[in-house]
Write a protein that holds these residues in place. Structure first.
Motif, PDB file in Angstrom:
ATOM      1  N   GLY A 107       5.253   1.678  -8.547  1.00  0.00           N
ATOM      2  CA  GLY A 107       6.965   1.988  -8.353  1.00  0.00           C
ATOM      3  C   GLY A 107       7.562   1.801  -9.748  1.00  0.00           C
ATOM      4  N   ARG A 108       7.315   0.803 -10.449  1.00  0.00           N
ATOM      5  CA  ARG A 108       7.840   0.657 -11.875  1.00  0.00           C
ATOM      6  C   ARG A 108       7.565   1.999 -12.885  1.00  0.00           C
ATOM      7  N   PHE A 109       6.370   2.365 -12.769  1.00  0.00           N
ATOM      8  CA  PHE A 109       5.896   3.347 -13.696  1.00  0.00           C
ATOM      9  C   PHE A 109       6.475   4.613 -13.466  1.00  0.00           C
ATOM     10  N   ASP A 110       6.936   5.069 -12.100  1.00  0.00           N
ATOM     11  CA  ASP A 110       7.700   6.046 -11.738  1.00  0.00           C
ATOM     12  C   ASP A 110       9.066   6.249 -12.072  1.00  0.00           C
ATOM     13  N   GLU A 111       9.613   4.780 -12.048  1.00  0.00           N
ATOM     14  CA  GLU A 111      10.982   4.524 -12.429  1.00  0.00           C
ATOM     15  C   GLU A 111      11.170   4.670 -13.972  1.00  0.00           C
ATOM     16  N   LEU A 112      10.322   4.163 -14.749  1.00  0.00           N
ATOM     17  CA  LEU A 112      10.355   4.089 -16.206  1.00  0.00           C
ATOM     18  C   LEU A 112      10.041   5.381 -16.645  1.00  0.00           C
ATOM     19  N   SER A 113       9.182   6.261 -15.961  1.00  0.00           N
ATOM     20  CA  SER A 113       8.704   7.624 -16.697  1.00  0.00           C
ATOM     21  C   SER A 113       9.893   8.529 -16.851  1.00  0.00           C
ATOM     22  N   GLN A 114      11.207   8.207 -16.261  1.00  0.00           N
ATOM     23  CA  GLN A 114      12.233   9.005 -16.241  1.00  0.00           C
ATOM     24  C   GLN A 114      12.997   8.747 -17.550  1.00  0.00           C
ATOM     25  N   ILE A 115      12.790   7.740 -18.287  1.00  0.00           N
ATOM     26  CA  ILE A 115      13.467   7.536 -19.580  1.00  0.00           C
ATOM     27  C   ILE A 115      12.476   7.659 -20.769  1.00  0.00           C
ATOM     28  N   ARG A 116      12.684   8.576 -21.621  1.00  0.00           N
ATOM     29  CA  ARG A 116      11.906   8.807 -22.743  1.00  0.00           C
ATOM     30  C   ARG A 116      11.581   8.028 -23.543  1.00  0.00           C
ATOM     31  N   LYS A 117      12.039   6.629 -23.863  1.00  0.00           N
ATOM     32  CA  LYS A 117      11.758   5.891 -24.774  1.00  0.00           C
ATOM     33  C   LYS A 117      10.497   4.977 -23.924  1.00  0.00           C
ATOM     34  N   TYR A 118      10.893   4.831 -22.867  1.00  0.00           N
ATOM     35  CA  TYR A 118       9.697   3.898 -22.116  1.00  0.00           C
ATOM     36  C   TYR A 118       8.440   4.872 -21.600  1.00  0.00           C
ATOM     37  N   ARG A 119       8.614   6.062 -21.427  1.00  0.00           N
ATOM     38  CA  ARG A 119       7.786   7.107 -20.960  1.00  0.00           C
ATOM     39  C   ARG A 119       6.748   7.523 -22.258  1.00  0.00           C
ATOM     40  N   GLU A 120       7.175   7.580 -23.450  1.00  0.00           N
ATOM     41  CA  GLU A 120       6.575   7.910 -24.535  1.00  0.00           C
ATOM     42  C   GLU A 120       6.486   6.498 -25.234  1.00  0.00           C
ATOM     43  N   ALA A 121       6.893   5.450 -24.810  1.00  0.00           N
ATOM     44  CA  ALA A 121       6.324   4.249 -25.272  1.00  0.00           C
ATOM     45  C   ALA A 121       6.627   4.147 -26.834  1.00  0.00           C
ATOM     46  N   VAL A 122       8.045   4.240 -27.327  1.00  0.00           N
ATOM     47  CA  VAL A 122       8.645   4.054 -28.698  1.00  0.00           C
ATOM     48  C   VAL A 122       9.715   3.119 -28.790  1.00  0.00           C
ATOM     49  N   PRO A 123       9.665   2.576 -30.025  1.00  0.00           N
ATOM     50  CA  PRO A 123      11.033   1.607 -30.183  1.00  0.00           C
ATOM     51  C   PRO A 123      12.316   2.548 -30.032  1.00  0.00           C
ATOM     52  N   ASP A 124      13.260   1.850 -29.624  1.00  0.00           N
ATOM     53  CA  ASP A 124      14.848   2.443 -29.502  1.00  0.00           C
ATOM     54  C   ASP A 124      15.043   3.175 -30.865  1.00  0.00           C
ATOM     55  N   TRP A 125      15.123   2.515 -31.995  1.00  0.00           N
ATOM     56  CA  TRP A 125      15.404   3.010 -33.382  1.00  0.00           C
ATOM     57  C   TRP A 125      14.611   4.414 -33.491  1.00  0.00           C
ATOM     58  N   MET A 126      13.297   4.468 -33.054  1.00  0.00           N
ATOM     59  CA  MET A 126      12.444   5.571 -33.567  1.00  0.00           C
ATOM     60  C   MET A 126      12.852   6.910 -32.534  1.00  0.00           C
ATOM     61  N   ASP A 127      13.096   6.405 -31.443  1.00  0.00           N
ATOM     62  CA  ASP A 127      13.660   7.455 -30.408  1.00  0.00           C
ATOM     63  C   ASP A 127      15.056   8.069 -30.668  1.00  0.00           C
ATOM     64  N   GLU A 128      16.096   7.432 -31.221  1.00  0.00           N
ATOM     65  CA  GLU A 128      17.226   7.633 -31.720  1.00  0.00           C
ATOM     66  C   GLU A 128      17.188   8.580 -32.952  1.00  0.00           C
ATOM     67  N   LEU A 129      16.327   7.927 -33.926  1.00  0.00           N
ATOM     68  CA  LEU A 129      16.286   8.873 -35.269  1.00  0.00           C
ATOM     69  C   LEU A 129      15.416  10.166 -34.943  1.00  0.00           C
TER      70      LEU A 129
END
Length: 404
Positions: A107-129
């Motif tokens: 369930g958590r996987f389905d939920e977090l997969s909607q948010i790119r920084k979690y789905r692709e597993a990157v730090p916030d700063w890298m995703d923003e950059l």
């Protein structure tokens, strides 16, 4: 798939060293694979691939497992349970897996997969950059591609053999390869295998080198008999390729600030039968100054963030810091300013990185071209290689020509 205790323990030990002690994943895995001589190729494959996968998806798995760094062993077992559950692997009744909330994990996987920084597993700063530099659509596609497992690509050493001969001899050993359109020296393994044990590798018939990386030496337009400088040669993958393109005629001067890397290049050159490579450690600016206006071609394979090669170095996501990026951009410009002076009038230079960020690539070239030193050069062309389009590493290369 059935989980074996000793293999799982090896993975947990490896993750401890990578996450908590900052060790490099490839070095840790090399050590782990020597742990038990009784392990077969499937066992070693499980340890290597599972460790890499958990490193790659660390942020997503840790978020699902609700654990924070530094991870103790219980935390790492919880992350491991998340990995196994999402893979559809039945968890054995070991104490580490007691009370694993299997349904909640999904369930958590389905939920977090909607948010790119979690789905692709990157730090916030890298995703923003990434979004700031490439735009949302391009960054989203590229990031997904950089999380896929990299293929094993061979570069045929034409000083020793031909692509057809290498294909045939590897095929006889049940190592099935295929050529890649647009990459003249490349063969792609259809299935992952340890090619370093083959006689062909030991005899220097090929090197393992990503297809995108193989484009760089060709982009420099070298010819036999030239004097070519590989200014940031490292362990020499591109210097070896330059030597083959020059048919061992002329001179490849491989420079680097790290002498131990150049020693590795010497060993590789001997195995490859590349006799026109000479190494020089940059211990002072004198080494560069002696070569001012002397080189037909100069390759600057600049130090960079490495964001284009995350598929093969997933732990770089967690080691990279924004401060390092700012520092490396200054270094890139300094190298361009200084090393470009080795190009003789009428000569050519390639500036290359294994990054996908414009601020490390075209922007650096533009800054250089508007500088006093850069006014002597004209921009010829560039090649921007994206992982989601090519299927290989992300790379950048720009060809500059020095006025006569």
């Amino acid at each position: 798939m059935r989980l074996h205790r000793n293999l799982c323990f090896a993975v947990i030990d490896g993750l401890t060293l990578i996450f908590n002690e900052g060790n490099y994943a490839d070095k840790v895995i090399q050590q782990l694979l020597k742990r038990d001589k009784r392990w077969g190729s499937r066992d070693r494959g499980f340890v290597a691939e599972t460790t890499y996968e958990i490193v790659r998806w660390k942020r997503l798995y840790a978020e699902i497992a609700e654990v924070k760094e530094p991870f103790d062993r219980d935390n790492l077992w919880r992350i491991f349970a998340v990995w196994a559950t999402l893979k559809g692997i039945k968890l054995p009744d070991w104490k580490y897996f007691e009370h694993t909330p299997t349904r909640r994990i999904k369930g958590r996987f389905d939920e977090l997969s909607q948010i790119r920084k979690y789905r692709e597993a990157v730090p916030d700063w890298m995703d923003e950059l990434g979004e700031k530099e490439l735009g949302e659509e391009l960054w989203t596609k590229e990031l997904a591609a950089l999380n896929e497992q990299a293929d094993v690509i061979l570069r045929v050493n034409t000083l020793q053999t031909t692509k057809e001969k290498l294909y045939a001899t590897l095929f006889d050993q049940n190592l099935d390869t295929e050529p890649i359109k647009g990459y003249p020296s490349a063969l792609k393994l259809k299935e992952r295998a340890n090619v370093f044990q083959t006689e062909e590798f030991k005899n220097g018939h090929f090197e393992v080198q990503d297809a995108s990386s193989q484009l760089v030496a060709e982009f420099l337009q070298v010819e036999p008999g030239m004097r070519v400088v590989d200014a940031c040669a490292g362990a020499g993958g591109k210097a070896l390729h330059l030597a083959t393109l020059m048919e061992n005629k002329g001179q490849v001067l491989a420079l680097d600030i790290y002498g131990n890397k150049l020693n590795e290049l010497k060993r590789r050159a001997k195995r490859n039968g590349a006799f026109n490579i000479e190494t020089r450690t940059i211990e002072s600016t004198k080494v560069i100054k002696k070569l001012y206006d002397k080189a037909d071609r100069v390759l600057i394979d600049a130090p960079c963030s490495g964001l284009g090669v995350l598929r093969r170095n997933p732990d770089a996501k967690w080691k990279l810091e924004p401060e390092f990026l700012e520092k490396i951009k200054k270094t890139q410009q300094e190298i361009l300013q200084q090393y470009s002076r080795m190009v003789k009038p009428g000569g050519k230079m390639v500036y290359a990185t294994c990054s996908i960020l414009p601020s490390e690539n075209r922007e650096q070239v533009d800054i250089f071209l508007t500088s006093e030193m850069g006014k002597e050069f004209t921009f010829a062309r560039e090649n921007i290689v994206y992982a989601h389009k090519s299927g290989f590493d992300g790379f950048y290369m720009a060809l500059l020509e020095k006025k006569n």
